[in-house]
Design a protein around this motif. Sequence first.
Motif, mmCIF file in Angstrom:
data_model
loop_
_atom_site.group_PDB
_atom_site.id
_atom_site.type_symbol
_atom_site.label_atom_id
_atom_site.label_comp_id
_atom_site.label_asym_id
_atom_site.label_seq_id
_atom_site.Cartn_x
_atom_site.Cartn_y
_atom_site.Cartn_z
ATOM 1 N N PHE A 34 6.647 -2.533 -7.623
ATOM 2 C CA PHE A 34 5.557 -1.554 -7.615
ATOM 3 C C PHE A 34 4.169 -2.203 -7.659
ATOM 4 O O PHE A 34 3.166 -1.496 -7.585
ATOM 5 C CB PHE A 34 5.705 -0.604 -8.804
ATOM 6 N N LEU A 35 4.095 -3.503 -7.788
ATOM 7 C CA LEU A 35 2.786 -4.152 -7.815
ATOM 8 C C LEU A 35 1.986 -3.934 -6.522
ATOM 9 O O LEU A 35 0.779 -3.649 -6.591
ATOM 10 C CB LEU A 35 2.954 -5.649 -8.098
ATOM 11 N N PRO A 36 2.595 -4.031 -5.333
ATOM 12 C CA PRO A 36 1.815 -3.740 -4.120
ATOM 13 C C PRO A 36 1.288 -2.314 -4.075
ATOM 14 O O PRO A 36 0.204 -2.055 -3.537
ATOM 15 C CB PRO A 36 2.809 -4.012 -2.984
ATOM 16 N N VAL A 37 2.042 -1.361 -4.633
ATOM 17 C CA VAL A 37 1.572 0.023 -4.663
ATOM 18 C C VAL A 37 0.307 0.123 -5.514
ATOM 19 O O VAL A 37 -0.684 0.780 -5.138
ATOM 20 C CB VAL A 37 2.680 0.939 -5.212
ATOM 21 N N LEU A 38 0.321 -0.531 -6.676
ATOM 22 C CA LEU A 38 -0.860 -0.520 -7.525
ATOM 23 C C LEU A 38 -2.043 -1.215 -6.851
ATOM 24 O O LEU A 38 -3.201 -0.764 -6.976
ATOM 25 C CB LEU A 38 -0.550 -1.196 -8.857
ATOM 26 N N ASP A 39 -1.757 -2.289 -6.121
ATOM 27 C CA ASP A 39 -2.839 -2.983 -5.416
ATOM 28 C C ASP A 39 -3.488 -2.067 -4.380
ATOM 29 O O ASP A 39 -4.730 -2.027 -4.246
ATOM 30 C CB ASP A 39 -2.301 -4.240 -4.734
ATOM 31 N N ASN A 40 -2.703 -1.297 -3.665
ATOM 32 C CA ASN A 40 -3.254 -0.389 -2.647
ATOM 33 C C ASN A 40 -4.020 0.755 -3.292
ATOM 34 O O ASN A 40 -5.022 1.245 -2.745
ATOM 35 C CB ASN A 40 -2.144 0.142 -1.750
ATOM 36 N N LEU A 55 -9.354 3.183 -4.488
ATOM 37 C CA LEU A 55 -10.412 3.558 -5.416
ATOM 38 C C LEU A 55 -11.694 2.774 -5.146
ATOM 39 O O LEU A 55 -12.811 3.275 -5.371
ATOM 40 C CB LEU A 55 -9.948 3.335 -6.857
ATOM 41 N N THR A 56 -11.566 1.555 -4.678
ATOM 42 C CA THR A 56 -12.755 0.749 -4.371
ATOM 43 C C THR A 56 -13.557 1.362 -3.229
ATOM 44 O O THR A 56 -14.802 1.342 -3.231
ATOM 45 C CB THR A 56 -12.325 -0.685 -4.015
ATOM 46 N N HIS A 57 -12.869 1.973 -2.265
ATOM 47 C CA HIS A 57 -13.531 2.589 -1.117
ATOM 48 C C HIS A 57 -13.624 4.109 -1.281
ATOM 49 O O HIS A 57 -13.552 4.857 -0.302
ATOM 50 C CB HIS A 57 -12.781 2.262 0.182
ATOM 51 N N ALA A 58 -13.770 4.571 -2.506
ATOM 52 C CA ALA A 58 -13.813 6.019 -2.738
ATOM 53 C C ALA A 58 -15.050 6.651 -2.126
ATOM 54 O O ALA A 58 -15.056 7.837 -1.788
ATOM 55 C CB ALA A 58 -13.765 6.309 -4.241
ATOM 56 N N ILE A 98 -9.907 8.045 3.041
ATOM 57 C CA ILE A 98 -9.334 8.018 1.691
ATOM 58 C C ILE A 98 -7.999 8.742 1.673
ATOM 59 O O ILE A 98 -7.018 8.278 1.088
ATOM 60 C CB ILE A 98 -10.316 8.636 0.683
ATOM 61 N N VAL A 99 -7.966 9.887 2.338
ATOM 62 C CA VAL A 99 -6.717 10.659 2.366
ATOM 63 C C VAL A 99 -5.619 9.870 3.068
ATOM 64 O O VAL A 99 -4.459 9.830 2.609
ATOM 65 C CB VAL A 99 -6.948 12.012 3.052
#
Length: 203
Positions: A105-111, A116-119, A126-127
Amino acid sequence: MPTHPQEPDRAGSDPVGPVPDGAVRPPHGDLPQPGPPTRPEAANGEPGPDAAGPAPAEDEYTTAIRELEDRWRRALADLDNLRKRHARELERERAVERSRTAAAFLPVLDNLELALTHAGADPGAIVEGIRAVRDQAVNVLELLGYPRYAETGVAFDPARHEVVGVVQDPDAPPGTVVEVLRPGYGDGERQLRPAAVTVAKRE
């Protein structure tokens, strides 16, 4: 007057008394008295096998019991060591499995962090980014053995579906899934949860 020699008094001297003619008179004197039994001896004068008495068997029994007790204690110790080793191996396997799942699940958290960085960027992007992260998480669960199912229009299956509502739908056959409110993951014994659905009712 002439005197005749007197015959000895047989009644006084012979306790047996007069013996009829033809009978055998018992011997005079004291009869031999039975003495203590003698131990058998061998032909060469040595004591026989029974002369020494029974062999002591109590020491042999005591030794055998001590050996059995020692084996029993050793078996208990081996069993306890086996139980402890099995518990350690089981805990190690659990730790490895938790680490493997968390790493998946680490790649999921990275994405998610990247989204969030490009919110402040384009809302449509974003969607799309969130949808891609969702698909990635679903793929991770499927690789772990928990596939996702959220199909509509299929027959209700009590092993995979949980009914949360019944609706009137003329376009859907009775007993079919009209809407999936919460997807389900896994099948059979590896089911994480059933899908929460609404089902078309019979008229």
